[in-house]
Design a protein around this motif. Structure first.
Motif, PDB file in Angstrom:
ATOM      1  N   TYR A  59       0.847  -1.179   0.000  1.00 39.39           N
ATOM      2  CA  TYR A  59       0.000   0.000   0.000  1.00 39.39           C
ATOM      3  C   TYR A  59       0.887   1.235   0.000  1.00 39.39           C
ATOM      4  N   SER A  60       0.335   2.316  -0.464  1.00 38.42           N
ATOM      5  CA  SER A  60       1.024   3.593  -0.365  1.00 38.42           C
ATOM      6  C   SER A  60       0.091   4.544   0.367  1.00 38.42           C
ATOM      7  N   TYR A  61       0.531   4.950   1.525  1.00 33.95           N
ATOM      8  CA  TYR A  61      -0.303   5.795   2.373  1.00 33.95           C
ATOM      9  C   TYR A  61       0.585   6.356   3.453  1.00 33.95           C
ATOM     10  N   GLY A  62       0.441   7.635   3.760  1.00 35.27           N
ATOM     11  CA  GLY A  62       1.349   8.292   4.677  1.00 35.27           C
ATOM     12  C   GLY A  62       1.267   7.815   6.109  1.00 35.27           C
ATOM     13  N   ALA A  63       0.082   7.711   6.623  1.00 35.58           N
ATOM     14  CA  ALA A  63      -0.081   7.351   8.029  1.00 35.58           C
ATOM     15  C   ALA A  63      -0.289   5.847   8.165  1.00 35.58           C
ATOM     16  N   THR A  64      -0.416   5.375   9.393  1.00 37.44           N
ATOM     17  CA  THR A  64      -0.712   3.961   9.611  1.00 37.44           C
ATOM     18  C   THR A  64      -2.111   3.673   9.088  1.00 37.44           C
ATOM     19  N   PRO A  65      -2.199   2.786   8.139  1.00 34.45           N
ATOM     20  CA  PRO A  65      -3.502   2.567   7.519  1.00 34.45           C
ATOM     21  C   PRO A  65      -4.343   1.532   8.256  1.00 34.45           C
ATOM     22  N   TYR A  66      -5.609   1.538   7.962  1.00 29.23           N
ATOM     23  CA  TYR A  66      -6.486   0.445   8.344  1.00 29.23           C
ATOM     24  C   TYR A  66      -6.451  -0.542   7.180  1.00 29.23           C
ATOM     25  N   LEU A  67      -6.078  -1.773   7.439  1.00 28.51           N
ATOM     26  CA  LEU A  67      -5.840  -2.751   6.375  1.00 28.51           C
ATOM     27  C   LEU A  67      -6.759  -3.953   6.518  1.00 28.51           C
ATOM     28  N   PHE A  68      -7.192  -4.469   5.382  1.00 27.82           N
ATOM     29  CA  PHE A  68      -8.148  -5.567   5.369  1.00 27.82           C
ATOM     30  C   PHE A  68      -7.775  -6.562   4.275  1.00 27.82           C
ATOM     31  N   TRP A  69      -8.185  -7.801   4.507  1.00 24.43           N
ATOM     32  CA  TRP A  69      -8.215  -8.807   3.455  1.00 24.43           C
ATOM     33  C   TRP A  69      -9.649  -9.346   3.373  1.00 24.43           C
ATOM     34  N   TYR A  70     -10.129  -9.400   2.123  1.00 29.40           N
ATOM     35  CA  TYR A  70     -11.436  -9.972   1.845  1.00 29.40           C
ATOM     36  C   TYR A  70     -11.255 -11.125   0.854  1.00 29.40           C
ATOM     37  N   VAL A  71     -12.205 -12.067   0.886  1.00 31.18           N
ATOM     38  CA  VAL A  71     -12.221 -13.163  -0.070  1.00 31.18           C
ATOM     39  C   VAL A  71     -13.557 -13.143  -0.808  1.00 31.18           C
ATOM     40  N   GLN A  72     -13.490 -13.437  -2.099  1.00 31.58           N
ATOM     41  CA  GLN A  72     -14.693 -13.446  -2.929  1.00 31.58           C
ATOM     42  C   GLN A  72     -14.749 -14.746  -3.725  1.00 31.58           C
ATOM     43  N   LYS A 118      -8.418  -8.094   9.681  1.00 27.77           N
ATOM     44  CA  LYS A 118      -8.195  -6.656   9.638  1.00 27.77           C
ATOM     45  C   LYS A 118      -7.045  -6.288  10.561  1.00 27.77           C
ATOM     46  N   TYR A 119      -6.396  -5.175  10.235  1.00 25.85           N
ATOM     47  CA  TYR A 119      -5.355  -4.602  11.084  1.00 25.85           C
ATOM     48  C   TYR A 119      -5.648  -3.130  11.291  1.00 25.85           C
ATOM     49  N   PHE A 120      -5.677  -2.737  12.579  1.00 25.27           N
ATOM     50  CA  PHE A 120      -5.857  -1.323  12.896  1.00 25.27           C
ATOM     51  C   PHE A 120      -4.624  -0.777  13.597  1.00 25.27           C
ATOM     52  N   SER A 121      -4.142  -1.531  14.591  1.00 28.60           N
ATOM     53  CA  SER A 121      -2.979  -1.097  15.357  1.00 28.60           C
ATOM     54  C   SER A 121      -2.569  -2.269  16.233  1.00 28.60           C
ATOM     55  N   GLY A 122      -1.460  -2.072  16.964  1.00 23.99           N
ATOM     56  CA  GLY A 122      -1.055  -3.104  17.915  1.00 23.99           C
ATOM     57  C   GLY A 122      -0.246  -4.206  17.274  1.00 23.99           C
ATOM     58  N   ASP A 123      -0.494  -5.429  17.698  1.00 21.86           N
ATOM     59  CA  ASP A 123       0.261  -6.583  17.230  1.00 21.86           C
ATOM     60  C   ASP A 123       0.225  -6.637  15.701  1.00 21.86           C
ATOM     61  N   SER A 145       7.851  -1.022   7.450  1.00 27.59           N
ATOM     62  CA  SER A 145       9.062  -0.686   6.694  1.00 27.59           C
ATOM     63  C   SER A 145       8.947  -1.081   5.226  1.00 27.59           C
ATOM     64  N   GLN A 146       8.119  -2.069   4.958  1.00 25.16           N
ATOM     65  CA  GLN A 146       7.939  -2.535   3.579  1.00 25.16           C
ATOM     66  C   GLN A 146       6.596  -2.116   3.001  1.00 25.16           C
ATOM     67  N   SER A 147       5.808  -1.391   3.781  1.00 25.33           N
ATOM     68  CA  SER A 147       4.455  -0.999   3.355  1.00 25.33           C
ATOM     69  C   SER A 147       3.696  -2.214   2.826  1.00 25.33           C
ATOM     70  N   SER A 148       3.762  -3.293   3.596  1.00 28.85           N
ATOM     71  CA  SER A 148       3.132  -4.529   3.130  1.00 28.85           C
ATOM     72  C   SER A 148       2.185  -5.094   4.175  1.00 28.85           C
ATOM     73  N   GLY A 164      -8.445   1.303   4.324  1.00 32.16           N
ATOM     74  CA  GLY A 164      -9.552   2.159   4.731  1.00 32.16           C
ATOM     75  C   GLY A 164      -9.063   3.560   5.031  1.00 32.16           C
ATOM     76  N   ARG A 165      -9.694   4.512   4.404  1.00 30.89           N
ATOM     77  CA  ARG A 165      -9.382   5.922   4.663  1.00 30.89           C
ATOM     78  C   ARG A 165     -10.502   6.764   4.101  1.00 30.89           C
ATOM     79  N   GLY A 166     -10.800   7.849   4.788  1.00 26.56           N
ATOM     80  CA  GLY A 166     -11.794   8.775   4.248  1.00 26.56           C
ATOM     81  C   GLY A 166     -13.153   8.155   4.060  1.00 26.56           C
ATOM     82  N   ASN A 167     -13.561   7.351   5.011  1.00 24.74           N
ATOM     83  CA  ASN A 167     -14.910   6.773   5.012  1.00 24.74           C
ATOM     84  C   ASN A 167     -15.158   5.729   3.942  1.00 24.74           C
ATOM     85  N   LYS A 168     -14.132   5.245   3.272  1.00 28.71           N
ATOM     86  CA  LYS A 168     -14.343   4.208   2.289  1.00 28.71           C
ATOM     87  C   LYS A 168     -13.143   3.277   2.235  1.00 28.71           C
TER      88      LYS A 168
END
Lengths: 111, 117
Positions: free
Chosen positions: A25-38, A49-54, A70-73, A94-98
């Motif tokens: 991902y490319s994003y300045g701050a700590t992002p909210y990250l998700f994996w979905y399956v379809q 999901k990842y928000f913070s912490g571990d 460090s790897q933005s991964s 997740g950013r900016g309500n979407k």
């Protein structure tokens, strides 16, 4: 602008083998990250999901993902793949309500 | 089942016709989102509501698209004068916002697949 890159369009693994799906991902701050399956013709199911912490997060169906600032991964892993895991996997930020999604990785499982 | 539901699941229409899709979110969720997914792509944000207020619209949402959530429960997405380029899967998602609610944790419905001939 934020973006999500999933460099692998298709991945094929044998049943019982380990799996790693990449997401950057490319994003300045700590992002909210998700994996979905379809699954084919279906909506998206939230795996984890990842928000913070571990930085290693556990999800459903035996999946886990590791956030590496460090790897933005935020790569998705599973130690032993089952045939029912064949589906398309999307990483999202997740950013900016979407959510902003990557283009997805299609997983094929060989029996 | 208390998940997100969408109707219809499939819609085939001729170019120039109007179509309307419905989404029923998870009942306690106050936010509702619409996304569009084309073949080989991830979902792209179209618009979202908090209760009955439409708070954001993507530039993807042309003037032919309109979405409503009149009572803060179900939502409809209408496409007027459909074009072949509108063929896609339209996904609805819902989430809870507010103190203590997990941010961005959206739950998706099964989608409505639109084919414009």
């Amino acid at each position: 602008a934020q973006s999500v890159t999933q460099p692998d369009i298709h991945i094929t693994v044998s049943e019982g083998a380990s799996l790693e799906l990449r997401c950057n991902y490319s994003y300045g701050a700590t992002p909210y990250l998700f994996w979905y399956v379809q699954s084919p013709g279906q909506g998206l199911q939230l795996l984890l999901k990842y928000f913070s912490g571990d930085t290693l997060v556990q999800g459903i169906k035996g999946f886990e993902a590791e956030f590496k600032r460090s790897q933005s991964s935020f790569n998705l892993r599973k130690p032993s793949v089952h045939w029912s895991d064949a589906a398309e996997y999307f990483c999202a930020v997740g950013r900016g309500n979407k959510l902003t999604f990557g283009t997805g990785t299609q997983l094929k499982v060989e029996l | 089942d208390t998940g997100v539901s969408q109707n219809p699941r499939h819609k085939i229409t001729k170019r120039g016709q109007n179509v309307t899709f419905r989404c029923d979110p998870i009942s306690e969720h106050n936010r509702l989102y619409w996304y569009r997914q084309t073949l080989g792509q991830g979902p792209e944000f179209l618009t979202y509501f908090q209760n009955e207020a439409q708070l954001e619209k993507s530039r993807l949402l042309s003037d032919r698209f309109s979405a409503e959530r009149p009572k803060g429960s179900f939502s409809t997405l209408e496409i007027q004068r459909t074009e072949q380029g509108d063929s896609a899967m339209y996904l609805c998602a819902s989430s809870q916002s507010g103190a203590g609610a997990p941010r961005y944790e959206q739950y998706f419905g099964p989608g409505t697949r639109l084919t414009v001939t």
